[in-house]
Design a protein around this motif. Structure first.
Motif, PDB file in Angstrom:
ATOM      1  N   SER A  28       0.657  -1.058   0.086  1.00 14.25           N
ATOM      2  CA  SER A  28      -0.078  -0.106  -0.164  1.00 14.25           C
ATOM      3  C   SER A  28       0.906   1.234  -0.099  1.00 14.25           C
ATOM      4  O   SER A  28       0.382   2.381  -0.573  1.00 14.25           O
ATOM      5  CB  SER A  28      -0.934   0.199   1.139  1.00 14.25           C
ATOM      6  OG  SER A  28      -1.872  -1.107   1.095  1.00 14.25           O
ATOM      7  N   SER A  29       1.902   1.143   0.468  1.00 12.58           N
ATOM      8  CA  SER A  29       2.832   2.388   0.522  1.00 12.58           C
ATOM      9  C   SER A  29       4.225   2.272   0.099  1.00 12.58           C
ATOM     10  O   SER A  29       4.425   2.975  -0.707  1.00 12.58           O
ATOM     11  CB  SER A  29       3.030   2.704   2.194  1.00 12.58           C
ATOM     12  OG  SER A  29       2.082   3.007   2.953  1.00 12.58           O
ATOM     13  N   SER A 161      -3.407   1.439  -5.099  1.00 12.10           N
ATOM     14  CA  SER A 161      -2.250   2.311  -4.475  1.00 12.10           C
ATOM     15  C   SER A 161      -1.776   3.491  -5.335  1.00 12.10           C
ATOM     16  O   SER A 161      -1.559   4.560  -4.586  1.00 12.10           O
ATOM     17  CB  SER A 161      -1.101   1.309  -3.879  1.00 12.10           C
ATOM     18  OG  SER A 161      -0.336   0.902  -5.102  1.00 12.10           O
ATOM     19  N   LEU A 164      -4.600   6.057  -4.816  1.00 11.12           N
ATOM     20  CA  LEU A 164      -4.422   6.565  -3.485  1.00 11.12           C
ATOM     21  C   LEU A 164      -3.391   7.732  -3.634  1.00 11.12           C
ATOM     22  O   LEU A 164      -3.437   8.819  -2.905  1.00 11.12           O
ATOM     23  CB  LEU A 164      -4.478   5.600  -2.474  1.00 11.12           C
ATOM     24  CG  LEU A 164      -5.656   4.672  -2.351  1.00 11.12           C
ATOM     25  CD1 LEU A 164      -5.004   3.809  -1.026  1.00 11.12           C
ATOM     26  CD2 LEU A 164      -6.729   5.639  -1.800  1.00 11.12           C
ATOM     27  N   LEU A 167      -4.017  10.897  -5.166  1.00 14.79           N
ATOM     28  CA  LEU A 167      -4.937  11.667  -4.200  1.00 14.79           C
ATOM     29  C   LEU A 167      -4.034  12.511  -3.234  1.00 14.79           C
ATOM     30  O   LEU A 167      -4.022  13.539  -2.967  1.00 14.79           O
ATOM     31  CB  LEU A 167      -6.094  11.053  -3.684  1.00 14.79           C
ATOM     32  CG  LEU A 167      -7.056  10.480  -4.217  1.00 14.79           C
ATOM     33  CD1 LEU A 167      -7.918   9.531  -3.775  1.00 14.79           C
ATOM     34  CD2 LEU A 167      -7.859  11.594  -5.225  1.00 14.79           C
ATOM     35  N   TRP A 171      -3.127   8.716   2.398  1.00  9.49           N
ATOM     36  CA  TRP A 171      -3.828   7.500   2.362  1.00  9.49           C
ATOM     37  C   TRP A 171      -3.358   6.320   2.428  1.00  9.49           C
ATOM     38  O   TRP A 171      -3.748   5.470   2.908  1.00  9.49           O
ATOM     39  CB  TRP A 171      -5.020   7.902   1.094  1.00  9.49           C
ATOM     40  CG  TRP A 171      -6.061   9.069   1.181  1.00  9.49           C
ATOM     41  CD1 TRP A 171      -5.844  10.150   0.735  1.00  9.49           C
ATOM     42  CD2 TRP A 171      -7.066   9.018   1.767  1.00  9.49           C
ATOM     43  NE1 TRP A 171      -7.028  10.967   1.147  1.00  9.49           N
ATOM     44  CE2 TRP A 171      -7.766  10.196   1.715  1.00  9.49           C
ATOM     45  CE3 TRP A 171      -8.057   7.991   2.691  1.00  9.49           C
ATOM     46  CZ2 TRP A 171      -9.038  10.694   2.374  1.00  9.49           C
ATOM     47  CZ3 TRP A 171      -9.107   8.177   3.096  1.00  9.49           C
ATOM     48  CH2 TRP A 171      -9.630   9.648   2.932  1.00  9.49           C
ATOM     49  N   ASN A 172      -2.389   6.296   1.836  1.00 13.43           N
ATOM     50  CA  ASN A 172      -1.421   4.827   1.563  1.00 13.43           C
ATOM     51  C   ASN A 172      -1.014   4.467   2.926  1.00 13.43           C
ATOM     52  O   ASN A 172      -1.211   3.598   3.411  1.00 13.43           O
ATOM     53  CB  ASN A 172      -0.450   5.310   0.560  1.00 13.43           C
ATOM     54  CG  ASN A 172      -0.782   5.376  -0.670  1.00 13.43           C
ATOM     55  OD1 ASN A 172      -1.273   6.501  -1.240  1.00 13.43           O
ATOM     56  ND2 ASN A 172      -0.837   4.438  -2.018  1.00 13.43           N
ATOM     57  N   LEU A 175      -3.741   3.622   5.409  1.00 17.01           N
ATOM     58  CA  LEU A 175      -4.177   2.267   5.198  1.00 17.01           C
ATOM     59  C   LEU A 175      -3.347   1.215   5.648  1.00 17.01           C
ATOM     60  O   LEU A 175      -3.655   0.137   6.292  1.00 17.01           O
ATOM     61  CB  LEU A 175      -4.299   1.986   3.634  1.00 17.01           C
ATOM     62  CG  LEU A 175      -4.800   0.821   3.201  1.00 17.01           C
ATOM     63  CD1 LEU A 175      -6.337   0.325   3.681  1.00 17.01           C
ATOM     64  CD2 LEU A 175      -4.965   0.568   1.809  1.00 17.01           C
TER      65      LEU A 175
END
Length: 430
Positions: A28-29, A161, A164, A167, A171-172, A175
């Protein structure tokens, strides 16, 4: 018997869920880490190369420490609990500590990030995979049957991802921290059955001592394996570190490139997931050594093809092959280590001889690679790196030890215990 099978299935589901969540959390990151360093933290190629190099220094230090601890504690989950708690701090660390430090005090930020990422990801993922390998062998499963869920977790997170990230990276990171808490709950519920721990061939009754590490470092097989890692895995992983920055240049806008990179990372992880199911059987059939050599050939050809193309469609087709390489490499490495090294040093060998050696590559290769990306371009640098991978693959055909294969039916030749300072093969020790 039915109760035992039910318990085994339950343990498998929980271990698989843990691996799934761990890779989901970091995908996610961390999957967009190089983009974050360049687009959000404002670093150039040389600075990003330095970041990866310092990350590599800390990883090289922490991985053997984690490996030694794992060989000491066996199937205890203490180290995994620590790794999960570090992961849960991702959002506050990246947002309130890491980025501000990189922008105001670059070197201090690089060091802080290297320490955090080594504890949570670089050494953490190696510890998680080593634990999953031991788990799968305790339950007489293939490692790929557990690890493949990590590939699926990475793929699922990678599928959105990039969106996100466009954006806001916050957010990453948010999460990732949230899913770490779910991961902690799963880990708390995971139990290893007493039957699996009794009289097994996976965990040594004699715990590792420091002299075992010295003996490992005197083992010729250790250094021949390390040479393979230096020639093949270094090129594979260092090239991937900034591949996202090369990839987005094929598109009209960075935002479009970011989104497509996320989509193709999903395809890549999906391919890795599928290959994790199939490749263990192929490696069993042909032997771990041939699996390692095949990885080298695929890595070399993929990097050369990446350097030769200027077509966005072709580079998009090439990108997912990294998933095949990861699956084949991981399965072959674990089987090679299990066949040629004592179970007393199993985790240490994986985290020192493979994982730590990979990040020596970040120290040695990442900075000059970053320099050449800016100086001669990504494409010419990839051509050189692909040629190096093919060269070392050819050398390793003669230097890696023979492995058992179902195709030949003959096991690798055994060696006497501690001959010339070498540790005996797995089946002759403990």
């Amino acid at each position: 018997m039915k109760a035992i099978k039910t318990a085994s299935k339950t343990a498998y589901y929980k271990m698989s869920s843990f691996i799934f969540l761990y890779f989901f959390t970091w995908s996610s990151s961390f999957g967009l880490y190089a983009l974050w360093l360049g687009q959000k933290a404002g670093l150039d190629s040389v600075s990003i190369g330095t970041v990866f190099a310092i990350n590599g220094v800390f990883a090289v230090i922490m991985k053997p420490v984690y490996g030694y601890i794992m060989d000491k504690i066996g199937m205890s989950k203490s180290l995994l609990y620590f790794v999960v708690l570090v992961s849960a701090l991702m959002a506050p660390f990246f947002i309130y500590v890491y980025q501000p430090l990189l922008e105001s005090h670059l070197m201090l930020g690089i060091i802080a990030g290297a320490l955090y990422l080594s504890l949570g990801w670089y050494a953490g993922v190696a510890a998680s995979e080593s634990y999953a390998d031991r788990f799968s062998r305790l339950y007489h499963m293939e490692f790929g049957q557990v690890r493949m869920w990590g590939s699926l977790g990475w793929a699922l997170a990678a599928s959105f991802s990039g969106l996100l990230f466009n954006l806001s990276p916050a957010w990453n990171f948010g999460l990732s921290s949230a899913t770490s808490l779910v991961m902690l709950a799963v880990l708390l519920s995971l139990k290893i059955g007493d039957e699996e721990l009794k009289n097994n061939d996976v965990i040594s009754a004699q715990k590792i001592v420091f002299s075992d590490v010295i003996l490992l470092l005197k083992n010729r097989k250790f250094w021949m394996f390390s040479m393979y890692v230096a020639g093949v895995a270094w090129m594979m992983f260092v090239a991937e570190q900034q591949f996202s920055r090369y990839f987005v240049t094929f598109f009209d806008t960075k935002e479009q490139g970011n989104a497509w990179y996320g989509y193709l990372s999903t395809v890549q992880s999906g391919l890795e997931f599928l290959m994790m199911m199939v490749i263990p059987f192929l490696v069993n059939y042909f032997g771990a050594k041939k699996g390692l050599l095949l990885v080298g050939a695929v890595v070399g050809l993929r990097l050369i093809a990446s350097g030769l193309t200027s077509d966005p469609l072709l580079i998009s087709i090439i990108k997912p092959f990294y998933g095949l390489e990861i699956a084949l490499l991981l399965v072959s490495v674990f089987k090679y280590i299990a066949e040629h090294f004592s179970k007393r040093v199993n985790a240490t060998m994986y985290l020192l001889g493979y994982q730590a050696m990979i990040y020596v590559g970040s120290i040695v290769v990442a900075p000059p690679a970053g320099y050449f990306y800016d100086r001669i371009g990504f494409e010419h640098t990839y051509l050189v790196m692909g040629g190096i991978a093919l060269c070392f693959t050819l050398i390793s055909a003669f230097t890696l030890s023979a492995c058992h294969s179902l195709r030949s039916g003959a096991p690798a030749p055994a060696e006497p215990a501690e001959k010339n300072g070498e540790l005996a093969p797995l089946k002759m020790t403990d």
